[in-house]
Design a protein around this motif. Structure first.
Motif, PDB file in Angstrom:
ATOM      1  N   ALA A  13       4.972 -44.773  73.395  1.00  0.00           N
ATOM      2  CA  ALA A  13       3.849 -43.857  73.204  1.00  0.00           C
ATOM      3  C   ALA A  13       3.374 -43.953  71.758  1.00  0.00           C
ATOM      4  CB  ALA A  13       4.254 -42.419  73.539  1.00  0.00           C
ATOM      5  N   LEU A  14       2.122 -43.645  71.566  1.00  0.00           N
ATOM      6  CA  LEU A  14       1.530 -43.612  70.229  1.00  0.00           C
ATOM      7  C   LEU A  14       2.118 -42.447  69.442  1.00  0.00           C
ATOM      8  CD1 LEU A  14      -0.823 -44.689  68.349  1.00  0.00           C
ATOM      9  CD2 LEU A  14      -2.218 -42.871  69.368  1.00  0.00           C
ATOM     10  N   TRP A  15       2.459 -42.685  68.189  1.00  0.00           N
ATOM     11  CA  TRP A  15       2.985 -41.629  67.318  1.00  0.00           C
ATOM     12  C   TRP A  15       1.820 -40.965  66.591  1.00  0.00           C
ATOM     13  CZ3 TRP A  15       6.168 -38.084  66.139  1.00  0.00           C
ATOM     14  CH2 TRP A  15       6.356 -37.630  64.827  1.00  0.00           C
ATOM     15  N   ARG A  16       1.729 -39.648  66.681  1.00  0.00           N
ATOM     16  CA  ARG A  16       0.673 -38.901  65.984  1.00  0.00           C
ATOM     17  C   ARG A  16       1.305 -38.004  64.929  1.00  0.00           C
ATOM     18  NH1 ARG A  16      -4.300 -39.156  68.416  1.00  0.00           N
ATOM     19  NH2 ARG A  16      -4.350 -39.771  70.627  1.00  0.00           N
ATOM     20  N   SER A  17       0.773 -38.084  63.711  1.00  0.00           N
ATOM     21  CA  SER A  17       1.245 -37.210  62.635  1.00  0.00           C
ATOM     22  C   SER A  17       0.112 -36.983  61.653  1.00  0.00           C
ATOM     23  CB  SER A  17       2.440 -37.822  61.903  1.00  0.00           C
ATOM     24  OG  SER A  17       2.770 -37.067  60.747  1.00  0.00           O
ATOM     25  N   GLU A  18      -0.361 -35.752  61.587  1.00  0.00           N
ATOM     26  CA  GLU A  18      -1.452 -35.420  60.670  1.00  0.00           C
ATOM     27  C   GLU A  18      -1.040 -35.659  59.224  1.00  0.00           C
ATOM     28  OE1 GLU A  18      -5.190 -34.057  59.383  1.00  0.00           O
ATOM     29  OE2 GLU A  18      -4.464 -34.725  61.345  1.00  0.00           O
ATOM     30  N   GLY A  19       0.225 -35.392  58.912  1.00  0.00           N
ATOM     31  CA  GLY A  19       0.694 -35.570  57.549  1.00  0.00           C
ATOM     32  C   GLY A  19       1.078 -36.993  57.209  1.00  0.00           C
ATOM     33  N   GLY A  20       0.943 -37.909  58.153  1.00  0.00           N
ATOM     34  CA  GLY A  20       1.284 -39.302  57.891  1.00  0.00           C
ATOM     35  C   GLY A  20       2.776 -39.557  57.865  1.00  0.00           C
ATOM     36  N   ALA A  22       6.367 -40.851  58.873  1.00  0.00           N
ATOM     37  CA  ALA A  22       6.779 -42.064  59.571  1.00  0.00           C
ATOM     38  C   ALA A  22       7.303 -41.723  60.954  1.00  0.00           C
ATOM     39  CB  ALA A  22       7.855 -42.780  58.767  1.00  0.00           C
ATOM     40  N   ALA A  23       7.083 -42.629  61.895  1.00  0.00           N
ATOM     41  CA  ALA A  23       7.607 -42.426  63.248  1.00  0.00           C
ATOM     42  C   ALA A  23       9.125 -42.369  63.203  1.00  0.00           C
ATOM     43  CB  ALA A  23       7.151 -43.571  64.157  1.00  0.00           C
ATOM     44  N   PRO A  24       9.745 -41.482  63.964  1.00  0.00           N
ATOM     45  CA  PRO A  24      11.214 -41.382  63.946  1.00  0.00           C
ATOM     46  C   PRO A  24      11.855 -42.674  64.442  1.00  0.00           C
ATOM     47  CG  PRO A  24      10.281 -40.078  65.726  1.00  0.00           C
ATOM     48  CD  PRO A  24       9.140 -40.502  64.882  1.00  0.00           C
ATOM     49  N   ARG A  25      12.962 -43.040  63.811  1.00  0.00           N
ATOM     50  CA  ARG A  25      13.674 -44.255  64.211  1.00  0.00           C
ATOM     51  C   ARG A  25      14.578 -44.027  65.408  1.00  0.00           C
ATOM     52  NH1 ARG A  25      15.594 -46.769  58.347  1.00  0.00           N
ATOM     53  NH2 ARG A  25      13.490 -47.069  57.474  1.00  0.00           N
ATOM     54  N   ARG A  26      15.045 -42.787  65.567  1.00  0.00           N
ATOM     55  CA  ARG A  26      15.929 -42.469  66.692  1.00  0.00           C
ATOM     56  C   ARG A  26      15.298 -41.357  67.518  1.00  0.00           C
ATOM     57  NH1 ARG A  26      19.435 -42.296  62.380  1.00  0.00           N
ATOM     58  NH2 ARG A  26      19.692 -40.045  62.600  1.00  0.00           N
ATOM     59  N   VAL A  27      15.243 -41.559  68.821  1.00  0.00           N
ATOM     60  CA  VAL A  27      14.744 -40.518  69.708  1.00  0.00           C
ATOM     61  C   VAL A  27      15.756 -40.303  70.828  1.00  0.00           C
ATOM     62  CG1 VAL A  27      12.322 -41.003  69.215  1.00  0.00           C
ATOM     63  CG2 VAL A  27      13.438 -42.131  71.137  1.00  0.00           C
ATOM     64  N   THR A  47      17.322 -37.341  64.206  1.00  0.00           N
ATOM     65  CA  THR A  47      17.052 -37.732  65.586  1.00  0.00           C
ATOM     66  C   THR A  47      15.939 -36.860  66.148  1.00  0.00           C
ATOM     67  OG1 THR A  47      19.333 -38.449  65.961  1.00  0.00           O
ATOM     68  CG2 THR A  47      18.013 -37.935  67.906  1.00  0.00           C
ATOM     69  N   ALA A  48      14.874 -37.504  66.642  1.00  0.00           N
ATOM     70  CA  ALA A  48      13.778 -36.766  67.251  1.00  0.00           C
ATOM     71  C   ALA A  48      14.082 -36.501  68.716  1.00  0.00           C
ATOM     72  CB  ALA A  48      12.479 -37.553  67.127  1.00  0.00           C
ATOM     73  N   LEU A  49      13.611 -35.365  69.219  1.00  0.00           N
ATOM     74  CA  LEU A  49      13.896 -34.923  70.576  1.00  0.00           C
ATOM     75  C   LEU A  49      12.613 -34.986  71.405  1.00  0.00           C
ATOM     76  CD1 LEU A  49      16.008 -31.802  69.565  1.00  0.00           C
ATOM     77  CD2 LEU A  49      16.863 -34.082  70.172  1.00  0.00           C
ATOM     78  N   VAL A  50      12.570 -35.891  72.381  1.00  0.00           N
ATOM     79  CA  VAL A  50      11.425 -35.995  73.283  1.00  0.00           C
ATOM     80  C   VAL A  50      11.644 -34.995  74.415  1.00  0.00           C
ATOM     81  CG1 VAL A  50      10.109 -37.509  74.816  1.00  0.00           C
ATOM     82  CG2 VAL A  50      11.100 -38.421  72.703  1.00  0.00           C
ATOM     83  N   LEU A 145       3.053 -39.100  71.410  1.00  0.00           N
ATOM     84  CA  LEU A 145       4.066 -38.098  71.093  1.00  0.00           C
ATOM     85  C   LEU A 145       3.628 -37.375  69.832  1.00  0.00           C
ATOM     86  CD1 LEU A 145       7.432 -40.022  71.649  1.00  0.00           C
ATOM     87  CD2 LEU A 145       6.582 -38.095  72.990  1.00  0.00           C
ATOM     88  N   VAL A 146       3.738 -36.054  69.830  1.00  0.00           N
ATOM     89  CA  VAL A 146       3.365 -35.256  68.666  1.00  0.00           C
ATOM     90  C   VAL A 146       4.378 -34.128  68.522  1.00  0.00           C
ATOM     91  CG1 VAL A 146       1.821 -33.782  70.031  1.00  0.00           C
ATOM     92  CG2 VAL A 146       1.480 -33.963  67.558  1.00  0.00           C
ATOM     93  N   ALA A 147       4.681 -33.770  67.291  1.00  0.00           N
ATOM     94  CA  ALA A 147       5.598 -32.657  67.049  1.00  0.00           C
ATOM     95  C   ALA A 147       5.012 -31.374  67.628  1.00  0.00           C
ATOM     96  CB  ALA A 147       5.862 -32.502  65.556  1.00  0.00           C
ATOM     97  N   LEU A 148       5.847 -30.605  68.295  1.00  0.00           N
ATOM     98  CA  LEU A 148       5.388 -29.335  68.855  1.00  0.00           C
ATOM     99  C   LEU A 148       4.800 -28.456  67.759  1.00  0.00           C
ATOM    100  CD1 LEU A 148       5.090 -27.209  71.050  1.00  0.00           C
ATOM    101  CD2 LEU A 148       7.489 -26.585  70.692  1.00  0.00           C
TER     102      LEU A 148
END
Length: 383
Positions: A13-20, A22-27, A47-50, A145-148
């Motif tokens: 999935a495309l990583w979205r982050s308004e603050g720029g 970096a995409a998480p390395r571990r999900v 670790t990012a949680l999907v 994917l975007v942070a809640l």
């Protein structure tokens, strides 16, 4: 792109982050069965949680993460208080920014999958397609994917845009768009409303943002305003607000870094106040690394004023109380630009943080003054 495996299938999935960020390395996949303490430990470890559970439960988990992030043991609280007590104002500011960044990283680890049409395929998920379209533009069919936490910010911005912010000096509402700084601090607007207006039918508004100051100048009787802005979101926001107010024929919007071509009897600028690096697009309205915009405005003002004209610099002195810039530096930049100070109007802030004794930057905020500096080209006699 973020890639992971789910039920034996490769997903991305495309990583979205308004603050720029970096995409998480571990999900890792997560759902309603994940304990908050485990989620907090994983988030702290990077670790990012999907999220694949109930949307409203994800919101509750985010609140639980907030409580754990802000909670300190008595010993940790004592160490932090001791560190702050011995720190200079500038060190306090940098420690505060570091803590904010760490908090944002931890809370940003809870990710929500967004479908290619901006729908959310989770139980009890609201329809956020309109809000996401306002923030990101038309859907292009790619899942993301975007942070809640960021997604909830988009929802809040959507509501602010619908409701608007009442501006008493304007007698109307301004509707901020996502990523454009909201004019909720009214003291700088009141200063522009109260300053003695030079006799002019033309003014320049440098860095117009929502367009609030351009609209105010028009309401005060300036026949034509040329307003500049570099950010596309802000240009769209200003155009929307000026259209709502029926002022689109009197305010010309230009995409420009600082000044448009030509000169005017009045040039107005409300640059970011704090010389630090912004971490997102919206922070560019507050943080100006190296005072780039402030110094650029002062350096170019002389060449864009007509004889006898005035430049209005609206600036908080918060940076001075934080030890990030001195008053002598500001006055030195004004003099070096061939300018002189005609006068200054001051206002105290009315926002809640100025009265919050628990804020790490309370001493600086309590002493803060926002000023409108009336500047003119220095004459040989003045120099």
């Amino acid at each position: 792109m973020i890639e992971w495996s789910e039920q034996g299938q490769a997903r991305s999935a495309l990583w979205r982050s308004e603050g720029g960020a970096a995409a998480p390395r571990r999900v890792q996949l997560a759902d309603d069965t994940l304990p908050a303490d485990t989620a907090f430990r994983l988030a702290c470890e990077g670790t990012a949680l999907v999220w694949r559970g109930d949307f409203q439960n994800a919101r509750q988990l985010l609140q639980a993460l907030m409580r754990r992030t802000d909670r300190k043991t008595p010993k940790a609280a004592a160490r932090a208080a001791q560190k702050l007590a011995s720190a200079s104002p500038a060190e306090r500011f940098h420690l505060h920014r570091q803590a904010q960044a760490q908090r944002a990283r931890t809370l940003g680890a809870l990710l929500i999958p967004v479908e290619g049409d901006y729908s959310i395929a989770l139980r009890r998920a609201p329809d956020l397609r309109a809000a996401c379209t306002e923030a990101w533009g038309p859907a292009d069919g790619r899942p993301s994917l975007v942070a809640l936490r960021e997604l909830l910010g988009i929802v809040g911005a959507h509501e602010w845009r619908k409701k608007g912010v009442e501006i008493p000096a304007l007698g109307a509402r301004i509707h901020p768009h996502y990523g454009v700084f909201s004019p909720i601090r009214g003291e700088y607007i009141d200063l522009v409303a109260e300053a003695p207006l030079p006799a002019t039918d033309l003014a320049l508004d440098i860095g117009t943002g929502t367009g609030v100051l351009a609209a105010l100048l028009a309401r005060r009787g300036v026949a034509r305003i040329v307003a500049t802005e570099l950010a596309p979101r802000a240009l769209a926001c200003a155009a929307d607000n000026l259209g709502r107010l029926g002022l689109e024929q009197r305010v010309e919007l230009l995409a420009a870094d600082l000044f448009p071509p030509g000169r005017a009897p009045l040039v107005v600028c409300n640059p970011p106040w704090v010389p630090a690096r912004p971490s997102s697009a919206i922070e560019q309205a507050v943080y100006d690394e190296g005072s780039r915009m402030l110094r650029g405005f002062l350096a170019g003002l002389r060449d864009h004023l007509t004889p006898g004209g005035e430049g209005w610099l609206i600036l908080s002195d918060l940076a001075e109380h934080l030890g990030l810039r001195t008053r002598d530096e500001l006055l030195g930049w004004i003099a070096a630009a061939g300018l002189r100070v005609l006068g200054r109007l001051d206002a105290r802030p009315r926002h809640g943080k100025a009265q919050d004794a628990g804020d790490p930057l309370h001493a600086a905020r309590a002493a803060e003054v926002t000023s409108l500096w009336r500047l003119a080209v220095a004459t040989p006699e003045a120099t």
